[in-house]
Design a protein around this motif. Structure first.
Motif, PDB file in Angstrom:
ATOM      1  N   GLN A 129     -49.266 -18.369   2.361  1.00 54.13           N
ATOM      2  CA  GLN A 129     -50.119 -19.458   2.223  1.00 54.13           C
ATOM      3  C   GLN A 129     -51.320 -19.246   1.088  1.00 54.13           C
ATOM      4  O   GLN A 129     -51.511 -19.895   0.275  1.00 54.13           O
ATOM      5  N   THR A 130     -51.623 -17.887   1.167  1.00 54.27           N
ATOM      6  CA  THR A 130     -52.548 -17.484   0.183  1.00 54.27           C
ATOM      7  C   THR A 130     -52.006 -17.443  -1.299  1.00 54.27           C
ATOM      8  O   THR A 130     -52.795 -18.197  -2.277  1.00 54.27           O
ATOM      9  N   ILE A 131     -50.749 -17.178  -1.402  1.00 51.87           N
ATOM     10  CA  ILE A 131     -50.366 -17.069  -2.747  1.00 51.87           C
ATOM     11  C   ILE A 131     -49.909 -18.462  -3.053  1.00 51.87           C
ATOM     12  O   ILE A 131     -49.671 -18.814  -4.366  1.00 51.87           O
ATOM     13  N   GLY A 132     -49.549 -19.642  -2.163  1.00 55.55           N
ATOM     14  CA  GLY A 132     -49.288 -20.804  -2.387  1.00 55.55           C
ATOM     15  C   GLY A 132     -50.691 -21.578  -3.044  1.00 55.55           C
ATOM     16  O   GLY A 132     -50.579 -22.149  -4.035  1.00 55.55           O
ATOM     17  N   LEU A 133     -51.852 -21.189  -2.178  1.00 58.70           N
ATOM     18  CA  LEU A 133     -52.996 -21.958  -2.706  1.00 58.70           C
ATOM     19  C   LEU A 133     -53.385 -21.452  -4.153  1.00 58.70           C
ATOM     20  O   LEU A 133     -53.709 -22.265  -4.818  1.00 58.70           O
ATOM     21  N   ALA A 134     -53.118 -20.098  -4.448  1.00 60.51           N
ATOM     22  CA  ALA A 134     -53.654 -19.623  -5.673  1.00 60.51           C
ATOM     23  C   ALA A 134     -52.770 -20.260  -6.724  1.00 60.51           C
ATOM     24  O   ALA A 134     -53.234 -20.891  -7.777  1.00 60.51           O
ATOM     25  N   PHE A 135     -51.359 -20.446  -6.541  1.00 61.75           N
ATOM     26  CA  PHE A 135     -50.519 -21.147  -7.618  1.00 61.75           C
ATOM     27  C   PHE A 135     -50.920 -22.474  -7.839  1.00 61.75           C
ATOM     28  O   PHE A 135     -50.979 -23.109  -8.982  1.00 61.75           O
ATOM     29  N   ALA A 136     -51.110 -23.186  -6.485  1.00 62.98           N
ATOM     30  CA  ALA A 136     -51.653 -24.753  -6.581  1.00 62.98           C
ATOM     31  C   ALA A 136     -52.805 -24.936  -7.488  1.00 62.98           C
ATOM     32  O   ALA A 136     -52.950 -25.936  -8.403  1.00 62.98           O
ATOM     33  N   GLN A 137     -54.046 -24.042  -7.238  1.00 57.10           N
ATOM     34  CA  GLN A 137     -55.189 -23.998  -8.039  1.00 57.10           C
ATOM     35  C   GLN A 137     -54.940 -23.912  -9.647  1.00 57.10           C
ATOM     36  O   GLN A 137     -55.515 -24.566 -10.475  1.00 57.10           O
ATOM     37  N   PHE A 138     -53.834 -22.999  -9.917  1.00 56.72           N
ATOM     38  CA  PHE A 138     -53.492 -22.892 -11.251  1.00 56.72           C
ATOM     39  C   PHE A 138     -52.950 -24.006 -11.779  1.00 56.72           C
ATOM     40  O   PHE A 138     -53.152 -24.531 -12.810  1.00 56.72           O
ATOM     41  N   VAL A 139     -51.731 -24.783 -11.001  1.00 57.33           N
ATOM     42  CA  VAL A 139     -51.158 -25.969 -11.396  1.00 57.33           C
ATOM     43  C   VAL A 139     -52.245 -26.886 -11.788  1.00 57.33           C
ATOM     44  O   VAL A 139     -52.204 -27.691 -12.679  1.00 57.33           O
ATOM     45  N   ARG A 140     -53.299 -26.886 -10.874  1.00 53.06           N
ATOM     46  CA  ARG A 140     -54.214 -27.853 -10.928  1.00 53.06           C
ATOM     47  C   ARG A 140     -55.029 -28.104 -12.277  1.00 53.06           C
ATOM     48  O   ARG A 140     -55.839 -29.140 -12.655  1.00 53.06           O
ATOM     49  N   GLY A 149     -53.796 -28.052 -15.108  1.00 51.00           N
ATOM     50  CA  GLY A 149     -53.321 -29.092 -15.978  1.00 51.00           C
ATOM     51  C   GLY A 149     -52.592 -28.397 -17.136  1.00 51.00           C
ATOM     52  O   GLY A 149     -52.113 -29.215 -18.143  1.00 51.00           O
ATOM     53  N   LEU A 150     -52.604 -27.178 -17.287  1.00 54.90           N
ATOM     54  CA  LEU A 150     -51.910 -26.379 -18.531  1.00 54.90           C
ATOM     55  C   LEU A 150     -50.394 -26.912 -18.438  1.00 54.90           C
ATOM     56  O   LEU A 150     -49.784 -27.034 -19.621  1.00 54.90           O
ATOM     57  N   PHE A 151     -49.657 -26.999 -17.379  1.00 50.85           N
ATOM     58  CA  PHE A 151     -48.246 -27.029 -17.202  1.00 50.85           C
ATOM     59  C   PHE A 151     -47.667 -28.537 -17.814  1.00 50.85           C
ATOM     60  O   PHE A 151     -47.154 -28.709 -18.603  1.00 50.85           O
ATOM     61  N   GLY A 152     -48.629 -29.635 -17.132  1.00 51.70           N
ATOM     62  CA  GLY A 152     -48.357 -30.967 -17.347  1.00 51.70           C
ATOM     63  C   GLY A 152     -46.700 -31.052 -17.335  1.00 51.70           C
ATOM     64  O   GLY A 152     -46.169 -30.685 -16.461  1.00 51.70           O
ATOM     65  N   GLU A 153     -46.312 -31.892 -18.225  1.00 51.64           N
ATOM     66  CA  GLU A 153     -44.812 -32.421 -18.426  1.00 51.64           C
ATOM     67  C   GLU A 153     -43.992 -31.121 -19.091  1.00 51.64           C
ATOM     68  O   GLU A 153     -42.941 -31.147 -19.240  1.00 51.64           O
ATOM     69  N   ASN A 154     -44.907 -29.876 -19.562  1.00 45.98           N
ATOM     70  CA  ASN A 154     -44.163 -29.050 -19.985  1.00 45.98           C
ATOM     71  C   ASN A 154     -43.742 -27.917 -19.322  1.00 45.98           C
ATOM     72  O   ASN A 154     -42.951 -26.910 -19.867  1.00 45.98           O
ATOM     73  N   GLY A 155     -44.261 -27.656 -17.928  1.00 44.43           N
ATOM     74  CA  GLY A 155     -43.593 -26.452 -16.975  1.00 44.43           C
ATOM     75  C   GLY A 155     -42.241 -27.152 -16.506  1.00 44.43           C
ATOM     76  O   GLY A 155     -42.067 -28.154 -16.063  1.00 44.43           O
ATOM     77  N   LEU A 156     -41.627 -26.100 -16.644  1.00 39.32           N
ATOM     78  CA  LEU A 156     -40.257 -26.435 -16.566  1.00 39.32           C
ATOM     79  C   LEU A 156     -39.633 -25.503 -15.082  1.00 39.32           C
ATOM     80  O   LEU A 156     -38.499 -25.395 -14.958  1.00 39.32           O
ATOM     81  N   GLY A 157     -40.651 -25.218 -14.212  1.00 44.88           N
ATOM     82  CA  GLY A 157     -40.193 -24.434 -13.023  1.00 44.88           C
ATOM     83  C   GLY A 157     -39.894 -23.035 -13.364  1.00 44.88           C
ATOM     84  O   GLY A 157     -40.182 -22.445 -14.454  1.00 44.88           O
ATOM     85  N   GLY A 158     -39.651 -22.257 -12.348  1.00 48.68           N
ATOM     86  CA  GLY A 158     -39.781 -20.863 -12.547  1.00 48.68           C
ATOM     87  C   GLY A 158     -38.737 -19.958 -11.809  1.00 48.68           C
ATOM     88  O   GLY A 158     -38.130 -20.521 -10.714  1.00 48.68           O
TER      89      GLY A 158
END
Lengths: 152, 152
Positions: free
Chosen positions: B60-71, B73-82
């Motif tokens: 959960q901790t690492i998921g919350l960290a990633f969600a805050q990064f996604v939010r 907005g740097l990826f937007g429609e240019n993030g293609l998954g990992g």
């Protein structure tokens, strides 16, 4: 299964877990909190994305794999949490309705240097949809050692 | 922030994300599905456990960290998954009411060998509660390159 002490594991042992099916609802609910990228949260936008439809967050896939391992009951009250994970690989998308089959292999057993009451177990969790592997990683956990007879 | 192309990132750049507070309710709800060990799901049993109280699943901790990064907005429609993550370290427990502060550092930028339309971004996410680091890991993501002018 009965809870195991660290001493009870064998290197190379493999455990098969119960399959689990992933719904569109659970993909969206997870991703809204933990991975809010549109190909995880918005079925319509996902259709136009690189993936051609909604896919599960990789974080969700590895969490489901771990939960199925925990549900085998091997840790019980002897599992003491873990310091980390390594080499997470997401090799194919997981889509709504997919059923995940996870195998767990004991890949390392090590005594703890600092605490004699526990050992380290490293477990490789490989998850498949049909014949396709979708994720693979190694998780590390501390497990209580069998108490020495007569010890306080 | 505006969505970025792969070309827009700089090695060593650091992004601070919005803090997020973890409730007991969300710790239990997450763990029941993704990490059902008693020190994550049962406040009473957790009190008698090694941890002396309920703690959040490291997943959960690492998921919350990633969600805050996604939010951000740097990826937007240019993030293609990992394709994966590396070296996840959980160094201290996260307890109900703790507020997580996550920093994201760009630790590697690499062209894709197989696809010229995207590059690889590796991001080290470090999460703290107060001055104590609680988790650290590196996630790898594909990001679209800036389209060449005049290209189809």
């Amino acid at each position: 299964m009965t809870a195991r002490y660290w001493d009870d594991y064998t290197l190379g042992e493999v455990f098969e877990t119960e399959p689990v099916t992933v719904s569109q609802e659970s993909i969206i609910a997870f991703a809204e909190k933990y991975d809010p990228q549109i190909f995880h949260t918005d079925p319509k936008a996902a259709k136009d994305s690189f993936y051609g439809g909604l896919i599960a967050s990789g974080h969700q896939t590895i969490g489901l794999a771990f939960a199925q391992f925990v549900r085998l009951g091997l840790f019980g009250e002897n599992g003491l949490g873990g310091p980390g994970m390594d080499d997470i690989q997401w090799s194919a998308p997981v889509r709504p309705g997919d059923t995940l089959h996870t195998s767990a292999e004991i890949v390392e057993l090590r005594a703890s240097k600092s605490r004699t009451d526990r050992g380290i177990v490293r477990i490789c969790l490989s998850t498949r949809v049909g014949d396709q592997e979708v994720s693979r990683y190694v998780t590390t956990t501390f497990v209580r050692c069998r108490p020495t007879e007569g010890a306080e």
